[in-house]
Scaffold this active site. Structure first.
Site, PDB file in Angstrom:
ATOM      1  N   CYS A 189      33.508  13.308  25.550  1.00 29.30           N
ATOM      2  CA  CYS A 189      33.716  12.458  26.602  1.00 29.30           C
ATOM      3  C   CYS A 189      33.756  10.926  26.146  1.00 29.30           C
ATOM      4  O   CYS A 189      32.442  10.422  25.766  1.00 29.30           O
ATOM      5  CB  CYS A 189      32.905  12.676  27.496  1.00 29.30           C
ATOM      6  SG  CYS A 189      33.011  11.668  29.068  1.00 29.30           S
TER       7      CYS A 189
ATOM      8  N   HIS B 224      40.663  29.351  39.979  1.00 27.89           N
ATOM      9  CA  HIS B 224      39.826  29.486  38.611  1.00 27.89           C
ATOM     10  C   HIS B 224      40.234  28.057  37.962  1.00 27.89           C
ATOM     11  O   HIS B 224      39.978  28.296  36.667  1.00 27.89           O
ATOM     12  CB  HIS B 224      40.166  30.665  37.884  1.00 27.89           C
ATOM     13  CG  HIS B 224      39.573  32.009  38.518  1.00 27.89           C
ATOM     14  ND1 HIS B 224      40.350  33.051  38.227  1.00 27.89           N
ATOM     15  CD2 HIS B 224      38.660  32.165  39.758  1.00 27.89           C
ATOM     16  CE1 HIS B 224      39.603  34.145  39.056  1.00 27.89           C
ATOM     17  NE2 HIS B 224      38.868  33.274  39.999  1.00 27.89           N
TER      18      HIS B 224
HETATM   19  C1  BV8 Z   1      30.764  33.968  40.287  1.00 28.26           C
HETATM   20  C2  BV8 Z   1      39.426  31.470  34.235  1.00 28.26           C
HETATM   21  C3  BV8 Z   1      28.716  33.295  41.469  1.00 28.26           C
HETATM   22  C4  BV8 Z   1      38.811  31.418  32.836  1.00 28.26           C
HETATM   23  C5  BV8 Z   1      38.687  33.580  35.145  1.00 28.26           C
HETATM   24  C6  BV8 Z   1      30.700  40.069  42.857  1.00 28.26           C
HETATM   25  C7  BV8 Z   1      30.792  38.994  43.702  1.00 28.26           C
HETATM   26  C8  BV8 Z   1      30.714  37.654  42.785  1.00 28.26           C
HETATM   27  C9  BV8 Z   1      30.768  37.727  41.531  1.00 28.26           C
HETATM   28  C10 BV8 Z   1      30.722  38.895  40.919  1.00 28.26           C
HETATM   29  C11 BV8 Z   1      30.611  40.107  41.793  1.00 28.26           C
HETATM   30  N1  BV8 Z   1      30.722  41.020  40.605  1.00 28.26           N
HETATM   31  C12 BV8 Z   1      30.668  40.615  39.402  1.00 28.26           C
HETATM   32  C13 BV8 Z   1      30.756  39.401  39.291  1.00 28.26           C
HETATM   33  C14 BV8 Z   1      30.792  38.405  38.423  1.00 28.26           C
HETATM   34  C15 BV8 Z   1      32.151  37.911  37.873  1.00 28.26           C
HETATM   35  C16 BV8 Z   1      33.257  38.890  37.747  1.00 28.26           C
HETATM   36  O1  BV8 Z   1      33.891  38.975  38.701  1.00 28.26           O
HETATM   37  N2  BV8 Z   1      33.124  39.784  36.895  1.00 28.26           N
HETATM   38  C17 BV8 Z   1      34.035  40.896  36.628  1.00 28.26           C
HETATM   39  C18 BV8 Z   1      34.302  41.137  35.222  1.00 28.26           C
HETATM   40  C19 BV8 Z   1      33.307  42.218  37.370  1.00 28.26           C
HETATM   41  N3  BV8 Z   1      32.545  36.690  38.639  1.00 28.26           N
HETATM   42  C20 BV8 Z   1      32.258  35.555  38.474  1.00 28.26           C
HETATM   43  O2  BV8 Z   1      31.319  35.338  37.467  1.00 28.26           O
HETATM   44  C21 BV8 Z   1      33.017  34.202  39.262  1.00 28.26           C
HETATM   45  N4  BV8 Z   1      31.748  33.554  39.628  1.00 28.26           N
HETATM   46  O3  BV8 Z   1      30.967  34.937  41.114  1.00 28.26           O
HETATM   47  O4  BV8 Z   1      29.837  33.028  40.393  1.00 28.26           O
HETATM   48  C22 BV8 Z   1      27.960  31.976  41.478  1.00 28.26           C
HETATM   49  C23 BV8 Z   1      27.427  31.586  42.568  1.00 28.26           C
HETATM   50  C24 BV8 Z   1      26.829  30.700  42.683  1.00 28.26           C
HETATM   51  C25 BV8 Z   1      26.111  29.924  41.456  1.00 28.26           C
HETATM   52  C26 BV8 Z   1      26.352  30.780  40.216  1.00 28.26           C
HETATM   53  C27 BV8 Z   1      27.268  31.717  40.272  1.00 28.26           C
HETATM   54  C28 BV8 Z   1      33.777  33.736  38.339  1.00 28.26           C
HETATM   55  C29 BV8 Z   1      34.892  34.436  37.894  1.00 28.26           C
HETATM   56  C30 BV8 Z   1      36.163  33.557  37.464  1.00 28.26           C
HETATM   57  C31 BV8 Z   1      36.409  33.781  35.970  1.00 28.26           C
HETATM   58  N5  BV8 Z   1      37.569  33.245  35.373  1.00 28.26           N
HETATM   59  N6  BV8 Z   1      39.554  32.731  34.594  1.00 28.26           N
HETATM   60  C32 BV8 Z   1      39.878  32.075  31.650  1.00 28.26           C
HETATM   61  O5  BV8 Z   1      41.047  32.165  32.181  1.00 28.26           O
HETATM   62  O6  BV8 Z   1      39.730  31.601  30.736  1.00 28.26           O
HETATM   63  S1  BV8 Z   1      38.935  35.107  35.823  1.00 28.26           S
HETATM   64  C33 BV8 Z   1      40.105  35.874  34.964  1.00 28.26           C
HETATM   65  O7  BV8 Z   1      40.356  37.098  35.240  1.00 28.26           O
HETATM   66  C34 BV8 Z   1      41.622  35.273  35.101  1.00 28.26           C
HETATM   67  O8  BV8 Z   1      41.397  34.177  35.812  1.00 28.26           O
HETATM   68  C35 BV8 Z   1      42.415  36.317  35.489  1.00 28.26           C
HETATM   69  O9  BV8 Z   1      43.689  36.059  36.369  1.00 28.26           O
HETATM   70  C36 BV8 Z   1      41.312  36.881  36.512  1.00 28.26           C
HETATM   71  C37 BV8 Z   1      41.710  38.098  37.057  1.00 28.26           C
HETATM   72  O10 BV8 Z   1      42.274  39.155  36.115  1.00 28.26           O
HETATM   73  P1  BV8 Z   1      43.531  39.613  36.483  1.00 28.26           P
HETATM   74  O11 BV8 Z   1      44.616  38.448  36.809  1.00 28.26           O
HETATM   75  O12 BV8 Z   1      43.597  40.638  37.289  1.00 28.26           O
HETATM   76  O13 BV8 Z   1      43.959  40.056  34.823  1.00 28.26           O
HETATM   77  P2  BV8 Z   1      43.880  41.611  34.289  1.00 28.26           P
HETATM   78  O14 BV8 Z   1      44.287  41.457  32.708  1.00 28.26           O
HETATM   79  O15 BV8 Z   1      42.757  42.183  34.712  1.00 28.26           O
HETATM   80  O16 BV8 Z   1      44.992  42.382  35.310  1.00 28.26           O
HETATM   81  C38 BV8 Z   1      46.267  41.961  35.117  1.00 28.26           C
HETATM   82  C39 BV8 Z   1      46.983  42.985  36.059  1.00 28.26           C
HETATM   83  O17 BV8 Z   1      48.511  42.812  35.963  1.00 28.26           O
HETATM   84  C40 BV8 Z   1      47.019  44.485  35.832  1.00 28.26           C
HETATM   85  O18 BV8 Z   1      46.866  45.212  36.974  1.00 28.26           O
HETATM   86  C41 BV8 Z   1      48.353  44.792  35.121  1.00 28.26           C
HETATM   87  O19 BV8 Z   1      48.709  45.966  35.498  1.00 28.26           O
HETATM   88  C42 BV8 Z   1      49.282  43.886  35.891  1.00 28.26           C
HETATM   89  N7  BV8 Z   1      50.473  43.287  35.334  1.00 28.26           N
HETATM   90  C43 BV8 Z   1      50.842  43.422  34.037  1.00 28.26           C
HETATM   91  N8  BV8 Z   1      52.078  43.174  33.969  1.00 28.26           N
HETATM   92  C44 BV8 Z   1      52.864  43.036  35.024  1.00 28.26           C
HETATM   93  C45 BV8 Z   1      51.753  43.237  36.218  1.00 28.26           C
HETATM   94  N9  BV8 Z   1      52.026  43.376  37.212  1.00 28.26           N
HETATM   95  C46 BV8 Z   1      53.105  42.979  37.665  1.00 28.26           C
HETATM   96  N10 BV8 Z   1      54.238  42.709  36.878  1.00 28.26           N
HETATM   97  C47 BV8 Z   1      53.828  42.651  35.561  1.00 28.26           C
HETATM   98  N11 BV8 Z   1      54.948  42.247  34.870  1.00 28.26           N
END
Ligand code: BV8
Length: 255
Positions: A154, A126
């Site tokens: 830019c 990402h």
């Molecule tokens: C795309 C950068 C297509 C920015 C981020 C199916 C297929 C393809 C796409 C999709 C799909 N379904 C939906 C989509 C669209 C979308 C998506 O996934 N939406 C989600 C909300 C459903 N995906 C996209 O848009 C992607 N692009 O598919 O493009 C395309 C193709 C061609 C042409 C045009 C378009 C792009 C996705 C990337 C988004 N950018 N980050 C920024 O950071 O500002 S994602 C963001 O979420 C971060 O990178 C983060 O790392 C990532 C994942 O989240 P998590 O890391 O899991 O964080 P979260 O808070 O959810 O969970 C934390 C976990 O840690 C928890 O489980 C917690 O219990 C645990 N935890 C906490 N403390 C600890 C711990 N575990 C262990 N130890 C601890 N101490």
């Protein structure tokens, strides 16, 4: 069906398992940086940003509608991350890289903490918050570029600068994604660490690894959508579990 282990129990069977694996892949999410003091992605952002939903702000539309708000959000996050340090979980992964014949780290995080911890084989799916680019031509621009505009413009084409990260609705870098899919397909052991496994297509790497015959281990403080599908689910902070895993492996055998 997952066998769930609560904090502090690395089963002896793990050591035997680790001694056999050749190709290890690790996918990390923002949970691995939580113990460095960085709010996880879906946690309520603190203070000023609490009222915003990260999945709403990390989008091209948010930047089009309010480039200054989005730029300021990333500046706030960048300052927070710059003050943070890699935690024992990052450091243990950097050492595990040398324990296995093949070890590939794939991260969804943009904080750069794996590299600062010493990991070398890193795929950033990402992007990276410490890189900026311009909106029109993807010119790499130093985010500290002297410019009284916010966001800065830019120097080459005058278009607005933005963080060099992948926003929701934007495609992942093709090379990074295909390389990650290849590693997932061909590994014996796949760790999913500190991720809610919601964001696609990153989360699909686990399924690809499992179809390729890999054993799947999840390390998380809580259960996720993956928990019932993995082979082992270790419940606990990655900053505690990973050093334990490292010492039990290093104590158990050395490659
Ligand atoms: C795309 C950068 C297509 C920015 C981020 C199916 C297929 C393809 C796409 C999709 C799909 N379904 C939906 C989509 C669209 C979308 C998506 O996934 N939406 C989600 C909300 C459903 N995906 C996209 O848009 C992607 N692009 O598919 O493009 C395309 C193709 C061609 C042409 C045009 C378009 C792009 C996705 C990337 C988004 N950018 N980050 C920024 O950071 O500002 S994602 C963001 O979420 C971060 O990178 C983060 O790392 C990532 C994942 O989240 P998590 O890391 O899991 O964080 P979260 O808070 O959810 O969970 C934390 C976990 O840690 C928890 O489980 C917690 O219990 C645990 N935890 C906490 N403390 C600890 C711990 N575990 C262990 N130890 C601890 N101490």
């Amino acid at each position: 069906m997952a066998t769930t282990y609560t904090k502090g129990t690395i089963p002896p069977s793990f050591i035997a398992l680790m001694a056999e694996v050749q190709n290890v892949v690790v996918l990390t999410g923002s949970g691995i940086s939580a113990e460095s003091g960085i709010p996880t992605f879906r946690e309520a952002q603190t203070g000023l940003w609490a009222k915003y939903d990260p999945t709403e702000l990390a989008t091209p539309k948010a930047f089009r509608d309010n480039p200054k708000l989005v730029w300021d959000w990333y500046s706030w996050r960048r300052k927070l991350i710059a003050k943070a340090s890699p935690n024992p979980g990052h450091l243990a992964l950097a050492q595990l890289e040398d324990v296995f014949p093949s070890f590939q780290l794939i991260t969804q995080n943009i904080d750069g903490l794996h590299a600062r911890a010493g990991s070398k084989n890193i795929i950033e799916l990402h992007g990276n918050i410490f890189r900026s680019k311009c909106s029109d031509q993807n010119h790499q621009v130093d985010y500290r570029v002297a410019d009284d505009h916010v966001p800065p413009r830019c120097p080459l084409c005058q278009s607005l600068c933005r963080p060099d990260v992948i926003w929701f609705g934007e495609p992942l870098p093709q090379a990074a994604l295909s390389e990650s899919v290849e590693h997932a397909k061909n590994c014996d052991l796949f760790f999913s660490i500190g991720t809610s496994s919601v964001v696609q297509p990153a989360a699909s790497l686990v399924d690809i690894a499992q179809r390729g015959g890999a054993i799947i281990i999840e390390i998380n403080i809580s259960s996720t959508v993956l928990t019932t599908l993995v082979d082992y689910s270790i419940r606990g902070e990655s900053g505690i579990i990973l050093p334990q895993l490292l010492s039990s492996i290093s104590g158990g055998f050395s490659v």
